[in-house]
Design an enzyme around this catalytic site. Structure first.
Site, PDB file in Angstrom:
ATOM      1  N   ARG A  69      46.358  44.868  51.660  1.00 23.12           N
ATOM      2  CA  ARG A  69      47.022  44.738  50.864  1.00 23.12           C
ATOM      3  C   ARG A  69      47.900  44.163  50.619  1.00 23.12           C
ATOM      4  O   ARG A  69      47.528  42.769  52.088  1.00 23.12           O
ATOM      5  CB  ARG A  69      47.828  45.932  51.042  1.00 23.12           C
ATOM      6  CG  ARG A  69      46.893  47.511  51.530  1.00 23.12           C
ATOM      7  CD  ARG A  69      47.667  48.409  50.468  1.00 23.12           C
ATOM      8  NE  ARG A  69      46.812  49.817  50.339  1.00 23.12           N
ATOM      9  CZ  ARG A  69      45.775  50.027  49.735  1.00 23.12           C
ATOM     10  NH1 ARG A  69      45.085  49.506  49.913  1.00 23.12           N
ATOM     11  NH2 ARG A  69      45.660  51.354  50.167  1.00 23.12           N
TER      12      ARG A  69
ATOM     13  N   GLU B 241      52.902  44.259  43.160  1.00 18.05           N
ATOM     14  CA  GLU B 241      51.750  44.785  42.442  1.00 18.05           C
ATOM     15  C   GLU B 241      52.138  45.693  41.917  1.00 18.05           C
ATOM     16  O   GLU B 241      52.308  46.542  41.334  1.00 18.05           O
ATOM     17  CB  GLU B 241      50.903  45.083  43.460  1.00 18.05           C
ATOM     18  CG  GLU B 241      49.471  44.958  42.596  1.00 18.05           C
ATOM     19  CD  GLU B 241      48.116  45.644  43.686  1.00 18.05           C
ATOM     20  OE1 GLU B 241      47.345  44.662  43.801  1.00 18.05           O
ATOM     21  OE2 GLU B 241      48.203  46.649  43.488  1.00 18.05           O
TER      22      GLU B 241
ATOM     23  N   HIS C 239      42.862  44.524  40.758  1.00 19.12           N
ATOM     24  CA  HIS C 239      42.885  45.582  41.758  1.00 19.12           C
ATOM     25  C   HIS C 239      41.892  46.099  41.406  1.00 19.12           C
ATOM     26  O   HIS C 239      42.269  47.445  41.139  1.00 19.12           O
ATOM     27  CB  HIS C 239      44.008  46.434  41.829  1.00 19.12           C
ATOM     28  CG  HIS C 239      44.447  47.504  43.185  1.00 19.12           C
ATOM     29  ND1 HIS C 239      45.381  47.514  44.266  1.00 19.12           N
ATOM     30  CD2 HIS C 239      43.108  47.959  44.176  1.00 19.12           C
ATOM     31  CE1 HIS C 239      45.153  47.803  45.257  1.00 19.12           C
ATOM     32  NE2 HIS C 239      44.109  48.311  45.023  1.00 19.12           N
TER      33      HIS C 239
END
Length: 335
Positions: A246, A274, A293
């Site tokens: 994360r 993000e 991601h």
């Protein structure tokens, strides 16, 4: 043949064909009575409410609506949630556990591609692939065959932060390679580390002694900015930080400042925020390799998550315990 439990899809509708391609969908329907044309992205829609009233099972995935008291009141017969993705924190409220609803997750299946991505990045950075490629592009040629000093994966030290599902799978994948692997995790004792086959180190020592530090801890209040300016300063010159966990685990401002010195480099599949804003220096810093991601399940890997749910549905229909049931007591320290 026993009657199939009634079920409803609850996820982003566009994801269903990827998670459950035709053959998997057919197998799922062998065990659950569900309408594949009805996908609940909004639990308040009249047709969805009608189906929820009869449902014993929710088949969930990315985009699942929040299962709060109001949503669960609309599904009085619900006894299981089978999640075709990783973390359930985004939608499973405390009310789910209070009502005794069992929740299963495909987090184990999703851990494998993340561990594979991480392994690939560790090996590629050991060869300094990204910097050498940029140098080759800029100079339109480099000497071939000459030994490049200071690179290579022989005996390289890899520090794994967090014995999560991904961390453990990565340790397995690293084992055949000629690398020295260590672990830092406050929830693992010496005996647990021996079972994993790696030495257990305090985080500071792991940072000081690793050529690569790879993060696999969950995002919790205690892990926010786990890696900040002080921790980055402990890492040896030339070391690489890999983050597929994360973005909030890393103080991004501190990382940018360190990358600007050229002392460290980083592979980031997750960021904070993000997605990154267009003006982020991480797009242009030569020591940063950023991907959007994508370490988790993508493309044909997504069906692996569906297969996990099909297997869980078979167990549920047969009255057997679920293999991947989520333990709410450990949610505060898992992804």
């Amino acid at each position: 043949m026993p009657e199939r439990p009634g079920a409803v899809f609850a996820m982003a509708p566009e994801n269903v064909p990827y998670v459950f391609p035709p053959r998997l969908l057919a197998r799922l329907r062998d065990h659950l009575d569900l309408d594949p044309a009805l996908v609940a992205h909004d639990l308040t829609a009249p047709r969805v409410r009608e189906a929820l009233a009869r449902a014993e099972v929710l088949v969930t995935g990315w985009g699942c609506p929040r299962l709060d008291a109001a949503a669960l009141d609309a599904a009085p017969r619900l006894r299981a949630v089978l999640h075709a993705a990783g973390s359930v924190k985004g939608f499973a409220t405390a009310e789910v556990w209070r009502r005794g609803i069992v929740v299963s997750s495909a987090a184990d299946a999703n851990a494998l591609p993340v561990a594979e991505y991480t392994l690939a990045m560790i090996l590629l950075t050991g060869k300094d692939v990204f910097a050498r490629r940029e140098e080759l592009r800029a100079r339109r040629g480099l000497p071939h065959g000459a030994i490049v000093p200071g690179i290579g994966n022989h005996g390289r030290r890899v520090g794994v932060v967090g014995a999560s599902r991904v961390g453990r799978r990565l340790i397995e994948l690293l084992r055949p390679h000629d690398l020295a692997v260590a672990l830092a995790d406050p929830y693992v004792d010496a005996a647990g580390a021996r079972r994993l086959g790696v030495p257990l180190l305090p985080l500071d020592e792991l940072l000081r002694t690793s050529d690569v530090v790879t993060l696999h801890a969950p995002e919790t209040p205690g892990t926010r900015h786990l890696i900040g300016a002080r921790e980055l300063a402990l890492m040896p010159t030339g070391a690489v930080l890999v983050n597929t966990a994360r973005g909030a685990l890393v103080d991004q401002d501190a990382l940018v400042a360190e990358l600007r010195t050229g002392r460290l480099s980083a592979v980031l599949d997750v960021t904070d925020p993000e997605p990154l804003p267009a003006g982020s220096p991480l797009f242009d810093l030569p020591g940063a390799f950023v991907t959007p991601h994508l370490a988790g399940s993508q493309g044909n890997e997504v069906a692996r998550l569906g297969r996990t749910v099909v297997e869980e549905a078979a167990r549920l229909a047969a009255g057997d315990p679920l293999r991947h049931a989520v333990d709410p007591a450990t949610l505060d320290r898992t992804a």
